[in-house]
Scaffold this motif. Structure first.
Motif: not given
Ligand code: SRM
Ligand SMILES: Cc1cc2nc3c(=O)[nH]c(=O)nc-3n(C[C@H](O)[C@H](O)[C@H](O)COP(=O)(O)OP(=O)(O)OC[C@H]3O[C@@H](n4cnc5c(N)ncnc54)[C@H](O)[C@@H]3O)c2cc1C
Ligand code: SF4
Ligand code: FES
Lengths: 868, 116
Positions: A572-574, A831, A848-850, A854, B61-63, B65-67
């Motif tokens: 999930k975090n890349g 990240v 991860l928060s941006i 949505p 950045r994937d909006p 998931t943030g990753a």
């Protein structure tokens, strides 16, 4: 009075929000000022799905309010600011903040509050109700920090949901219900008994026929137990009251509006209050013209539409609604519809009950054979169709409708047999005719389109399956050939593409697309559905068609899903996880130590998987080659945990050590795993080998499973774990080693050739005409005469297998792709970060928060691209 | 020594506020796949090349998931327009506008990109 007329809505719950949407649809937001007073700290959310918070939905996921919608229609929404009084003379509403709003029309949608029986200490620390997101947050906090036991007062619909939530929080859970059975409103005695057995089987304690007399507290005023009406005392650390709801009509009472005897603001068929033509009431706070207060969302939605239509001077009325419900409570299907309790004169019951499996089905039939209603517990598959047939004489005998599938007489009524006015989606009151119209008149061709067009299926989702069947049937009926093509780029099915690739020896995706793609797709870049599918077909057939079997070779690299592209599983975090192959689950201590050392040196999280091997998580993309260099060096190969290909062949310890074993199951598992490793297929393939009929390896839940007999091996196929488990079917018995392998070769190659993309063997076997018998004919009796070819294809795969990772670490050009940044190969992705947990690491999620996430749930429309 | 074909020394460049920023050699971009690059302001960008050689750049950045993973997604054409599908939850993004094709309310930043 203001120039533009003003509508004030009090209460922004589910019904309030639907009312706003109905206003907008009728253009009233353009002609009116719309003010909304919302008491809760957040705008409208999906209360029906409240409990899914405990299965991982965030409050944002539950939101039903699109702020773009609110802004776009100029709606003034005051969150956290409830109405405190109404002056009907002056036509003003005063909010808690002190703001005063004039209104021309006032709409009350204040919902309900949970009823708490007036027992001593009902407000003690540790007592909760179950209605809002805030309630859930408080329950979660308390259950996690202060409670090991919890009790729910009330065994109705909401009580069971609350109990399920408590159990999910790891609390030992009791349910106390005053009535003699669970869910007294919806089910009868028999249904209650079936429910009770299943729920007790899950480890919950149920106390029926007893009332709560007092909450017992300690010196600090915190709950320690409750006294019950039978004189007993139940020790518990928390209590959740779920004993029904009462309409929130205080605001209305205070300004002199008429309310019903048992509460609820009295309204007429247009949802206008009987006392004041300027005031409407909708949803759970209203007492409808039929004298009832509805506690379900569907009637509330209908009231919202009715009020909006009336305001727009259109004709509409709400005269009453059906109380049918279908729920999944604690994982048990419970449904009731129509006259479930058989109150009509002269009606008769048809009952099927099987206490062993917690099944109970009852249909209420009128003298003339009309289906009047029914109750389904344990299996509510037929709910959609049965409900729609309510009020008519079903075309088949009632008993065949309640018998379980496979019990001889059972019949399944397709939704196509339904009349046009049958309600398919009861949440949104959508009839079959409307759905057909969406296809025939509005040219919808997919379920997501029909959902958008009709709103059907957008609330509880229980009707989506029937919706899909109707759409397909309608398309077929109207002569539109239902497009069975793979995606927007290819009109062929996966099976057809496989045949084309094999027959014409096509080794390039672009070649296939440009020659066989749909008109508009040729020359393009394809899509995320067909690229990996074609890559998989080319990989399965590589030796036979003369392609390179290495999945990162040339064009093939650009077709692979990201996991196959990096030969690891994206997290999930890349970051990635790494799973080396451990054939049969057998591993020597030296190799275990190597894995331990690598995980330690790279700081990876390690876990034993459900597939009898070890997963190392948290590798950065640039670490993958370094990790694999060491793994390959120690003799490990890729475990293909990322690929749609063979995963694991699990084993039990078998004859060598086990006192019961009759064959060497470990050796067979290793042989099979090594034979089929790297085989690309439509979906993943799993297997297991058990050394005797005790089945410790769970072979019957695998795509191909092998169980030892004293005479050899039994081969089972098309088993599945996962979301829809299926026990495997016996394909052949008492096979020798060579016979076993030959049959598996044929079976797998036949599956690879004919299955759809992402279709496990279980769904494939259920889908293909003739099912198991056909597959047995083809692979055991060679009825199609293709077995020689199937065996040859498999032999070519086995002979050409090479380990992907050792090939990759020896190829500098490929290795260059394993970087976070092409322009800064040594910089790690900022990240990707980790924090400690239980002596290991876990992803640092705040990194991860941006901004805000949505809210819309798009999961069901994401499969595939393009026009189909 | 043979002359290298023309394209070998072309660079992929992004238009940033203060001019063109060089990301990498063009040949490092595999048609149909992306790479990620780090910008001076610490933002991440995903750069793609399609089979016709056209370049696209959007935020990495994937909006949902943030990753920072959009560069690792699969690309394709939807109704004639190029897109990338996030490798995590599969939402697709138009490569020219940044618009999410599965959720009207979501859009990612796009960058002007050239080979020079
Ligand atoms: C790691 C593991 C869980 C664990 O910690 O034990 C796991 C992890 C994942 N499983 Fe699983 N499954 C794991 C054993 C299982 C098992 C048990 C087994 O194999 O005996 C099952 C049930 C058996 C079965 O498949 O029939 C299982 C049924 C699923 C399913 C449901 C498949 C289905 O047909 O319904 C999915 C979803 C899918 O494939 O579409 C899934 C998907 C996944 C994915 C790939 C989800 C994803 O896309 O990210 C997970 C990624 C793994 C990773 O990142 O490394 N996993 N998964 C297990 C790896 C086993 C291995 O060594 O390879
Ligand atoms: C856990 C749970 C599960 C459920 N499951 C189902 C199900 O499966 N199927 C089904 O049909 N129904 C179900 N329901 C019932 C369903 O949620 C309700 O019928 C529906 O929410 C009613 O909508 P409403 O807008 O009338 O009331 P609500 O959603 O309660 O909204 C009313 C809102 O008005 C606010 N309000 C009250 N007074 C004021 C004031 N003075 N000023 C401003 N705001 C005020 C309240 O804070 C609240 O936010 C469930 C309910 C719960 C709690
Ligand atoms: S399946 Fe049979 S042989 Fe294998 S471990 Fe279990 S009991 Fe022993
Ligand atoms: S029946 Fe609930 S969404 Fe259709």
């Amino acid at each position: 009075m203001t120039a533009t007329p003003t509508i004030v809505l009090v209460g922004h719950g589910m019904v309030g929000q639907r009312f706003l949407e109905a206003l907008a649809e009728r253009g009233l937001t353009a002609t009116h000022r719309v003010v909304v007073l919302c008491e809760e700290p957040r705008p409208a959310y999906d209360r029906v799905a409240l409990t899914s918070y405990f299965s991982g939905k965030t409050p944002e996921d539950l939101s039903m309010t699109d702020m773009e919608f609110i802004k776009g229609h100029g709606i003034e929404l005051y969150v956290g600011d409830p109405a405190v009084s109404v002056d009907r003379e002056a036509r003003t509403v005063t909010a808690r903040s002190g703001q005063v709003f004039d209104y021309d029309i006032l709409v009350l949608a204040t919902g309900s509050y949970p009823f708490v029986p007036p027992v001593p200490n009902k407000d003690a620390t540790g007592c909760f109700v179950y209605r809002t997101i805030e309630d859930l947050l408080a329950i979660e906090e308390y259950a996690k920090t202060k409670a090991t036991t919890g009790a729910v007062v009330g065994g109705g619909l909401l009580g069971l949901e609350a109990a399920g939530a408590l159990k999910g929080l790891g609390v030992e859970t009791h349910i106390v219900e005053f009535a003699p059975r669970l869910m007294p409103v919806q089910v009868d005695e028999g249904g209650g008994a079936a429910l009770l057995r299943t729920i007790e089987g899950m480890g919950l304690s149920v106390h029926t026929g007893v009332g709560t007399q007092e909450i017992v507290t300690d010196a600090d005023g915190a709950v320690t137990g409750m006294k019950l009406s039978d004189g007993s005392e139940l020790a518990t650390d928390m209590v959740v009251f779920s004993a029904g709801v009462r309409p929130r009509d205080q605001l209305a009472r205070d300004c002199g509006l008429t309310v019903g005897e048992r509460g609820g603001i009295t309204v007429d068929e247009q949802c206008r209050t009987v006392s004041d033509p300027h005031v409407f009431a909708i949803g759970e706070c209203a007492q409808a013209a039929d004298g009832r207060v509805y506690g379900l969302v569907a009637p509330g939605y209908e009231q919202a539409e009715t009020a909006a239509a009336t305001i727009a001077a259109d004709e509409a009325s709400f005269v009453g609604a059906d109380l049918s419900t279908k729920l999944k409570l604690l994982g048990v299907d419970v449904a009731s519809f129509g006259d479930a309790h058989g109150t009509a004169e002269d009606c008769l019951d048809v009952v099927y009950s099987d206490s062993r499996s917690g099944l109970y089905k009852k249909l209420v039939i009128g003298r003339d054979g009309t289906l009047l209603g029914g109750i389904l517990v344990g299996d509510a598959e037929a709910y959609g169709t049965l409900k729609a047939f309510t009020g008519s004489v079903p075309p088949v005998s009632p008993e065949s409708l309640v018998l379980p599938a496979g019990a001889g007489e059972s019949a399944q009524l397709g939704p196509t047999a339904l009349p046009d006015d049958a309600i398919i989606c009861s949440c949104n009151n959508v009839r079959k005719g409307t759905i057909r119209g969406a296809v025939t008149e509005h040219k919808c061709t997919t379920v997501p389109e029909v959902k958008k067009c009709t709103k059907a299926g957008t609330t509880c989702g229980s009707c989506v399956k029937v919706l899909g069947q109707l759409v397909t049937a309608e398309l077929e009926a109207s002569g539109v050939e239902v497009d069975k093509g793979l995606c927007g780029c290819f009109g062929q099915t996966r099976e057809e593409l496989y045949e084309i690739v094999l027959a014409l020896r096509i080794t390039s995706y672009q070649d296939l697309l440009d020659r066989y793609g749909r008109e508009g797709a040729r020359g393009g870049d394809g899509c995320e559905v067909c690229k990996p599918t074609v890559a998989s077909i080319i990989a399965s057939l590589a030796p036979a068609i003369g392609a390179n079997g290495y999945v990162l070779d040339g064009e093939q690299a650009s077709l692979q899903d990201t996991n196959d592209h990096f030969l690891a599983n994206l997290q999930k975090n890349g970051s990635y996880s790494v799973v080396p192959r451990i054939p049969g689950g057998e591993i020597a201590p030296e190799k275990l130590i190597v894995i331990g050392e690598i995980a330690r040196d790279f700081g990876l999280y390690t876990k034993i998987t459900g597939g009898q091997r070890i997963d190392m998580f948290g590798a950065r993309v640039e670490q993958l080659p370094l990790i694999w260099a060491r793994l390959v060096d120690a003799g490990f190969e890729s475990g293909h945990a990322y690929g749609k290909s063979l995963r694991t062949v699990k084993s039990c310890v078998g004859q060598t050590w086990c006192r019961y074993g009759v064959q060497d199951s470990v050796r067979m598992a290793i042989d099979l795993e090594l034979r089929y490793r790297g085989l690309r297929s439509p979906h993943k393939l799993k297997s297991a080998v058990s050394g005797c009929a005790r089945e410790c390896a769970e072979a019957q839940s695998k795509d191909f499973g092998v169980i030892a007999t004293s005479n050899g091996w039994n081969l089972y196929v098309a088993g599945n774990g996962g979301a829809t488990p299926r026990h495997a079917d016996l394909l052949a018995q008492d096979l020798s080693d060579a016979e076993l392998i030959r049959l598996i070769d044929r079976f797998l190659m036949f599956y690879i050739r004919t299955a759809d993309r992402l279709e496990r063997t279980s769904t494939w076997l259920e889908r293909i005409p003739g099912g198991l018998d056909h597959v047995r004919d083809v692979v055991v009796h060679d009825s199609l005469g293709i077995c020689e070819e199937l065996e040859r294809l498999m032999a070519a795969h086995v002979a050409h297998y090479r380990d992907e990772w050792s090939e990759t670490i020896n190829d500098p050009e490929k290795l260059a792709r394993f970087v976070s940044f092409v322009n800064a190969p040594d910089t790690p992705d900022p990240v990707v970060g980790f924090i400690p947990e239980r002596d290991q690491i876990k992803p640092d999620l705040p990194l991860l928060s941006i901004g805000t996430r949505p809210t819309e749930n798009t999961a069901d429309v994401l499969e595939g691209t393009a026009q189909r | 020594m043979t002359l290298a074909p023309e394209t070998t020394d072309l660079k992929v460049q992004l238009q940033l506020r203060d001019g063109w920023f060089t990301v990498c050699d063009l040949h490092l971009l595999l048609p149909g796949r992306g790479v990620a690059a780090l910008l001076p302001d610490d933002n991440q960008v995903a750069v793609f090349r399609d089979r016709k050689g056209r370049l696209y750049a959007i935020d990495n950045r994937d909006p949902f998931t943030g990753a920072a993973v959009l560069s690792r997604g699969l690309t394709g054409t939807h109704q004639g327009r190029p897109f990338v599908a996030s490798p995590l939850l599969k939402q697709r993004f138009d490569l020219l506008s940044g618009q999410c094709l599965d959720d009207e309310s979501v859009r990612v930043t796009t960058y002007e990109v050239r080979a020079a």
